[in-house]
Write a protein that holds these residues in place. Structure first.
Motif, PDB file in Angstrom:
ATOM      1  N   ARG A 290      13.385  12.707   0.414  1.00  0.00           N
ATOM      2  CA  ARG A 290      12.798  11.599   1.148  1.00  0.00           C
ATOM      3  C   ARG A 290      11.295  11.644   1.068  1.00  0.00           C
ATOM      4  O   ARG A 290      10.712  12.726   1.016  1.00  0.00           O
ATOM      5  N   LEU A 291      10.684  10.484   1.093  1.00  0.00           N
ATOM      6  CA  LEU A 291       9.232  10.443   1.131  1.00  0.00           C
ATOM      7  C   LEU A 291       8.777  10.539   2.572  1.00  0.00           C
ATOM      8  O   LEU A 291       9.483  10.126   3.490  1.00  0.00           O
ATOM      9  N   LEU A 292       7.582  11.053   2.754  1.00  0.00           N
ATOM     10  CA  LEU A 292       7.014  11.042   4.080  1.00  0.00           C
ATOM     11  C   LEU A 292       6.289   9.706   4.235  1.00  0.00           C
ATOM     12  O   LEU A 292       5.382   9.400   3.460  1.00  0.00           O
ATOM     13  N   ALA A 293       6.721   8.912   5.172  1.00  0.00           N
ATOM     14  CA  ALA A 293       6.090   7.608   5.340  1.00  0.00           C
ATOM     15  C   ALA A 293       5.169   7.645   6.547  1.00  0.00           C
ATOM     16  O   ALA A 293       5.477   8.281   7.546  1.00  0.00           O
ATOM     17  N   ILE A 294       4.019   6.995   6.422  1.00  0.00           N
ATOM     18  CA  ILE A 294       3.138   6.875   7.587  1.00  0.00           C
ATOM     19  C   ILE A 294       3.648   5.694   8.401  1.00  0.00           C
ATOM     20  O   ILE A 294       3.743   4.591   7.875  1.00  0.00           O
ATOM     21  N   PRO A 295       4.016   5.905   9.647  1.00  0.00           N
ATOM     22  CA  PRO A 295       4.556   4.784  10.423  1.00  0.00           C
ATOM     23  C   PRO A 295       3.488   3.730  10.698  1.00  0.00           C
ATOM     24  O   PRO A 295       2.294   4.006  10.590  1.00  0.00           O
ATOM     25  N   GLY A 296       3.947   2.540  11.048  1.00  0.00           N
ATOM     26  CA  GLY A 296       3.020   1.481  11.427  1.00  0.00           C
ATOM     27  C   GLY A 296       2.257   0.939  10.240  1.00  0.00           C
ATOM     28  O   GLY A 296       2.605   1.173   9.096  1.00  0.00           O
ATOM     29  N   SER A 297       1.201   0.170  10.527  1.00  0.00           N
ATOM     30  CA  SER A 297       0.395  -0.365   9.438  1.00  0.00           C
ATOM     31  C   SER A 297      -1.073  -0.355   9.841  1.00  0.00           C
ATOM     32  O   SER A 297      -1.410  -0.113  10.997  1.00  0.00           O
TER      33      SER A 297
ATOM     34  N   ALA B 203       6.048   3.872   0.978  1.00  0.00           N
ATOM     35  CA  ALA B 203       6.956   4.975   1.301  1.00  0.00           C
ATOM     36  C   ALA B 203       7.972   4.544   2.360  1.00  0.00           C
ATOM     37  O   ALA B 203       9.158   4.881   2.268  1.00  0.00           O
ATOM     38  N   GLN B 204       7.523   3.766   3.350  1.00  0.00           N
ATOM     39  CA  GLN B 204       8.462   3.280   4.375  1.00  0.00           C
ATOM     40  C   GLN B 204       9.575   2.466   3.733  1.00  0.00           C
ATOM     41  O   GLN B 204      10.754   2.629   4.053  1.00  0.00           O
TER      42      GLN B 204
ATOM     43  N   HIS C 116      -7.296   2.376  -5.240  1.00  0.00           N
ATOM     44  CA  HIS C 116      -6.291   2.770  -4.258  1.00  0.00           C
ATOM     45  C   HIS C 116      -5.393   3.850  -4.857  1.00  0.00           C
ATOM     46  O   HIS C 116      -4.522   4.374  -4.195  1.00  0.00           O
TER      47      HIS C 116
ATOM     48  N   ASN D 299      11.990   4.523   1.549  1.00  0.00           N
ATOM     49  CA  ASN D 299      12.933   5.250   2.406  1.00  0.00           C
ATOM     50  C   ASN D 299      14.009   4.327   2.959  1.00  0.00           C
ATOM     51  O   ASN D 299      15.183   4.664   2.998  1.00  0.00           O
TER      52      ASN D 299
ATOM     53  N   GLU E 165      -6.647   2.062   1.255  1.00  0.00           N
ATOM     54  CA  GLU E 165      -5.641   1.027   1.048  1.00  0.00           C
ATOM     55  C   GLU E 165      -6.292  -0.322   1.307  1.00  0.00           C
ATOM     56  O   GLU E 165      -7.463  -0.396   1.646  1.00  0.00           O
ATOM     57  N   SER E 166      -5.508  -1.393   1.164  1.00  0.00           N
ATOM     58  CA  SER E 166      -6.094  -2.707   1.411  1.00  0.00           C
ATOM     59  C   SER E 166      -6.554  -2.774   2.865  1.00  0.00           C
ATOM     60  O   SER E 166      -5.901  -2.243   3.758  1.00  0.00           O
TER      61      SER E 166
ATOM     62  N   ASP F  40       0.838  -1.198   0.000  1.00  0.00           N
ATOM     63  CA  ASP F  40       0.000   0.000   0.000  1.00  0.00           C
ATOM     64  C   ASP F  40       0.873   1.248   0.000  1.00  0.00           C
ATOM     65  O   ASP F  40       2.008   1.220   0.463  1.00  0.00           O
TER      66      ASP F  40
ATOM     67  N   LEU G  20      -1.307  10.479   3.288  1.00  0.00           N
ATOM     68  CA  LEU G  20      -1.363   9.585   2.135  1.00  0.00           C
ATOM     69  C   LEU G  20      -0.904  10.327   0.880  1.00  0.00           C
ATOM     70  O   LEU G  20      -0.114   9.814   0.091  1.00  0.00           O
TER      71      LEU G  20
ATOM     72  N   ILE H 154       2.782   2.194   3.161  1.00  0.00           N
ATOM     73  CA  ILE H 154       3.837   1.244   3.506  1.00  0.00           C
ATOM     74  C   ILE H 154       4.959   1.322   2.470  1.00  0.00           C
ATOM     75  O   ILE H 154       6.143   1.226   2.780  1.00  0.00           O
TER      76      ILE H 154
ATOM     77  N   SER I  60       2.788  10.784   1.007  1.00  0.00           N
ATOM     78  CA  SER I  60       3.643   9.598   0.965  1.00  0.00           C
ATOM     79  C   SER I  60       3.823   9.063  -0.445  1.00  0.00           C
ATOM     80  O   SER I  60       4.586   8.133  -0.671  1.00  0.00           O
ATOM     81  N   MET I  61       3.111   9.674  -1.406  1.00  0.00           N
ATOM     82  CA  MET I  61       3.277   9.203  -2.779  1.00  0.00           C
ATOM     83  C   MET I  61       4.438   9.912  -3.439  1.00  0.00           C
ATOM     84  O   MET I  61       4.531  11.133  -3.370  1.00  0.00           O
TER      85      MET I  61
ATOM     86  N   ARG J 111      -1.207   5.840  14.282  1.00  0.00           N
ATOM     87  CA  ARG J 111      -0.238   6.206  13.252  1.00  0.00           C
ATOM     88  C   ARG J 111      -0.212   7.708  13.011  1.00  0.00           C
ATOM     89  O   ARG J 111       0.493   8.191  12.138  1.00  0.00           O
TER      90      ARG J 111
END
Lengths: 331, 305, 331
Positions: C272-279, A197-198, C218, A201, C46-47, A192, C259, A195, C262-263, C295
């Motif tokens: 760097r991309l901004l990533a959303i931590p966790g899932s 992006a994580q 998505h 990185n 997302e899924s 997704d 979201l 994820i 993070s794309m 998150r």
């Protein structure tokens, strides 16, 4: 960046891979040749990321497999780190495999469900470094923390992890032997966006930390643009254009690259540019068109395109493109 | 609140969980959880365990020796002294059935082990090495072309009547089944990225087979083997019935039924009880197999029969 | 833009539960939205967000058991879908609401020609002779841009490429000129150049036939280019609803905001991309309070304790976030 002074880490020239398939036609089965990869040449410099893009069936994954020597080549040469590995046998390849690793697309299929994380990540160590098995535990823990997993994860099994975490396990396994080259085959495509992006990185951090070289195979142009230094575009088993990413995105030369880039929907309403919608489908690699394989869908197709297959030519910016129309406009 | 594992609220499901997690090291708790909820599987395990316990404790359960001839007690119907009655020699049917369980289980287990091993060998070779595939699988197909029981009779008859020969005959007959199951899963596993990853890591074929392929073929194989166990119990009874299995006076369910068939109208119990024993064992094993299949992988589609 | 007339589709507090292995899992949790005639609504997520389940629930295609659908109101053209009998629902499905799926191969029957399948669909809903229906099938194939439709009607699904199959699926879905088309990831399995073809086609047909479309995807790029209004789903809940331009210009919910960030952008270089931590939380272990709180970089105590309601700023714009409440309440 200076590719003239350094020898590239990986040099492939005129790589060819043909598969024989059985075709059922009437009473008898006949065989046909699928030209999955049909004369691909490219270099990857130390520490660089080369993006390899193309649509499904263009042969990009096959190129990755050939480089990893997971499949025998029909023709061409692969020189890795100054050594010709094109025809090495399996046992001769073994020591070289330490230096090149692979990350896979499907986080489910990439990990053996019956092995713990520790066993999965430790397998390359067990194969290449079996004498120092006492140190493996510490190495595995170090690898896990490098990819952002906890020590407590070591004894768990793949099904206990989310897609992103599984991909981290796969990355840890690829890093275990301290490789120079990592082939990422659609490594973030199944994830997704958040994820993805994580993981992107993480891959970039690892590249900086361990001076890794990536061949990043993907169909996702925005991801490839973000992660790559240079990008090679494939169509029907051949490379149509290789360029620095900035030039490729700012001024794509090959008509296919232009159409491909214009097809990607942009996540900004109203930002929509002129779209080149390609007519028809990708022709079958069993019976590709004569001359330039893109000519059947190309808006700039000329008579010469059906007769002579264009070769990759240097552009004024030092990039490579294979198109008759581009050469004409240059003259 | 901490509960003592054997206190009633946990019950025998809890006990099963403790056995599976602590002793069998079933680390995959999802499988264990699914197993506990599967009543088919639990019934199957219950029935089969019952038969196994009969076989193990035959010496204690059979108070009268199975071969003690008591001419004054011939053809006695079931009673307190002879729970399953006696036969034409006055032998205790209960003792004979209980000892018969031992023989049946020994034969069943031996067939499972032998056909399992040969199935793994042939199935893996065929599935992993495409060059061997055609040769091995055509031989297996040839074996499968015969009705299994006829083939077993033919082999056992050729080798001569004995327990060992019955085992060999049945192991040969059931090998194609196990080989096919193993080959099918090897073909799938061979395509998995983790096998590719192992090749990338420099693993030898031997290592890939041992660490990656073999462990992942186990689930469908075990399911198939429980069914084969059941078939073997029946087939062994048929061989003994025909006199080409274990040699009398060793009691097997098959030869007890065979000896009772002359008196089936007057002394039904002689054949009835070993027949029931076969029924219970086969039912238990089939439930066990179906349950295991559901538990190990709900998507797994192994056909039997 | 909001009109006082009855919306085409009205969804109020729709929930879908599944019972598996003794656990009750809520895939869609109390979601509400409207759809006007001729409108294109995007559902993004997302899924695991439950977006595909929404479409299945609207079509009443959730198998019960193990599933169950609850809704305060689920009406189409003022008719309550929840109280319809199977027979009435069958008349609505295909006639007035159609659906296309992600995988066109599995939605087509491999043993019948596409002409056969089209004729069958047409005859089920319209009193036509075989010959008339066949002529209509050819027209439909022409409508969806299949070249040489007279020849293609006798083809079997495996003769067609993925893009062509999706066109056939669209033709089938349009056979009875539905008022509403539910498109569940219609182009996810396709390559970008083919995706562009199919989406252009859908957009063209939507305008031509004045259909309302629910486009479930998505891909935020697809949303930005092809929808009018967007609903963002996260872990079974709607977190934001907005006209497409507003959503991308000024997302109100942190999830939407992150979201989008993070794309990897296609026309800009980011280090760097901004990533959303966790899932995404598993449906069996939903956090109390806001589902995104674990998150969310802005999460406060209240977010972890109490779930925020949808705060409606204007008729078309709403988001479920405590930050919006704080802004409204004067200090």
């Amino acid at each position: 960046m200076t590719s003239e002074t350094n020898t590239p880490l990986l040099e492939i020239s005129d790589l060819v891979k043909h598969f024989t398939v059985r075709r059922r036609g009437g009473l008898w089965t006949s065989t046909a040749t699928v030209k999955a990869v049909d004369g691909v040449s490219l270099n990857i410099d130390n520490g660089e990321t080369l993006g390899l893009v193309g649509e499904s069936g263009c042969g990009k994954s096959t190129v990755g497999k050939l480089i990893m020597r997971l499949s025998s080549l029909t023709g061409g040469r692969i020189v890795f780190d100054g050594r010709d590995v094109s025809h090495l046998g399996r046992s001769e390849m073994r020591p070289i495999r330490r230096e090149m690793q692979m990350i896979f697309q499907d986080p489910v299929s990439a990990l053996n469900p019956r092995m713990s994380v520790e066993e999965i990540v430790g397998e390359p160590l067990a194969i290449h470094d079996s004498r120092n098995h006492r140190e493996h535990g510490a190495k595995i823990r170090k690898l896990l923390s490098t990819v952002g997993l906890a020590n407590s994860h070591a004894h768990r099994f793949p099904h206990e992890f989310s897609g992103g975490q599984r991909q981290r396990i796969g990355i840890a396994r690829a890093l275990a032997t301290q490789p120079k080259l990592i082939v990422c085959d659609e490594a973030v495509s199944a994830l997704d966006v958040s994820i993805q992006a994580q993981i992107i990185n993480l891959l970039q951090d690892l590249q900086e930390e361990f001076r890794l070289t990536y061949l990043f195979i993907s169909h996702d142009l925005s991801v490839v643009r973000h992660i790559s230094d240079r990008i090679a575009v494939m169509y029907l088993g051949r490379i149509v254009e290789i360029a620095e990413k900035k030039t490729l995105f700012a001024k794509p030369l090959h008509p296919y690259t232009q159409a491909l880039l214009s097809s990607v929907p942009i996540p900004r309403p109203g930002a929509r540019k002129e779209r080149i919608v390609l007519a028809g489908d990708v022709p079958s690699p069993i019976n590709p068109p004569s001359g330039c394989s893109f000519r059947t869908r190309c808006v700039k197709a000329m008579d010469v395109c059906a007769k002579i297959a264009p070769r990759l030519q240097h552009t004024p910016t030092g990039d490579l493109v294979s198109c008759h129309a581009v050469e004409l406009s240059k003259q | 609140m901490e509960r003592h594992p054997f206190s009633t609220p946990i019950g025998w499901r809890g006990l099963f969980r403790i056995i599976s997690e602590r002793f069998l090291k079933l680390r995959n708790s999802r499988v264990a959880r699914r197993a506990l909820r599967n009543s088919l599987l639990l019934t199957g395990i219950g029935l089969f365990t019952f038969v196994v316990l009969l076989g193990i404790f035959a010496d204690f359960l059979a108070i009268t020796p199975y071969d003690e001839v008591q001419m004054r007690h011939r053809f006695e119907p079931p009673s307190a002294a002879f729970p399953f009655g006696t036969d034409n020699f006055g032998r205790d049917i209960f003792s004979r059935v209980v000892y018969g369980a031992r023989i049946s289980l020994q034969i069943g287990l031996s067939v499972v082990v032998l056909s399992g091993i040969s199935g793994v060998i042939f199935g893996t070779l065929a599935g992993y090495f495409p060059r061997l595939d055609n040769v091995i699988m055509r031989v297996m197909d040839a074996l499968l072309a015969f009705p299994e029981i006829i083939l077993a009779i033919a082999i056992a008859a050729t080798l001569g009547p004995s327990t060992a020969n019955a085992i060999i005959a049945l192991a040969v007959v059931y090998t194609p089944r196990t080989a096919r199951v193993v080959r099918a899963s090897v073909l799938v596993i061979r395509q998995m990225d983790y096998v590719t990853a192992a090749i990338c890591a420099g693993a030898t074929d031997m290592r890939i087979l041992r660490r990656h392929v073999f462990p992942n073929t186990m689930a469908p194989l075990v399911v198939q083997l429980t069914f084969i166990f059941a078939y073997a119990v029946i087939a062994e009874a048929v061989l003994s019935f025909l006199g080409i299995g274990a040699v009398p006076p060793t009691p097997t369910w098959g030869n007890i039924i065979a000896e009772g068939r002359n008196y089936i109208r007057e002394a039904t119990w002689i054949s009835l009880f070993p027949g029931l024993a076969i029924g219970i064992t086969v039912l238990g094993l089939n439930l066990l197999g179906d349950g295991l299949r559901d538990v190990l992988d709900p998507r797994m589609k192994v056909r039997h029969g | 833009m909001a009109s006082p007339v009855i919306p085409l589709l009205e969804v109020r507090d729709l929930s879908v539960h599944f019972r598996t292995e003794g656990q009750k899992v809520t895939a869609v949790d109390r979601i509400s939205f409207d759809l006007a005639e001729g409108e294109v609504l995007g559902i993004v997520g997302e899924s695991g967000s439950g977006k595909s389940t929404v479409a299945l629930a609207l079509m009443q295609l959730i198998a019960t058991p193990p599933g169950s659908i609850d809704a305060e109101r689920l009406s189409f053209k003022g008719k309550d879908l929840m109280s319809m009998s199977d027979r009435e629902m069958r008349a609505v499905r295909g006639n007035e609401i159609s659906m296309i799926f992600q995988e066109p191969m599995s939605s087509l029957n491999p043993v019948f020609t596409i002409g056969n399948q089209l004729v069958e669909t047409i005859c089920e809903h319209e009193p036509l002779t075989k010959r008339q229906a066949f002529a209509k099938a050819v027209d439909l194939l022409r409508l969806v841009g299949i070249p040489d439709p007279e020849a293609r009607v006798t083809d079997y699904p495996h003769h067609l490429s993925g893009g062509m199959r999706q066109r056939v699926m669209i033709a089938m879905a349009l056979a009875c000129a539905p008022k509403l088309l539910l498109a569940d990831e219609p182009t996810t399995a396709l390559d970008v150049t083919i995706q562009a073809q199919v989406l252009e086609l859908l957009q063209h047909l939507q305008g031509e036939l004045d259909m309302a479309v629910v486009l479930i995807t998505h891909d935020l790029g697809v949303v930005a280019e092809y929808t009018h209004r967007v609903v963002v789903m996260y872990a079974g809940r709607i977190v934001e609803e907005a006209p497409v331009a507003d959503l991308f210009a000024a997302p109100q919910h942190p999830y939407t905001e992150l979201l989008l960030k993070s794309m990897p952008p296609l026309d800009e270089d980011l280090h760097r991309l901004l990533a959303i931590p966790g899932s995404v939380p598993s449906p069996t272990e939903m956090p109390t309070g806001c589902r995104f709180a674990p998150r969310c970089p802005y999460a406060q105590n209240i977010c972890r304790e109490t779930e925020p309601a949808m705060i409606r700023e204007s008729p078309a714009r709403a988001a479920a976030c405590w930050r919006l409440v704080d802004y409204k309440v004067p200090a």
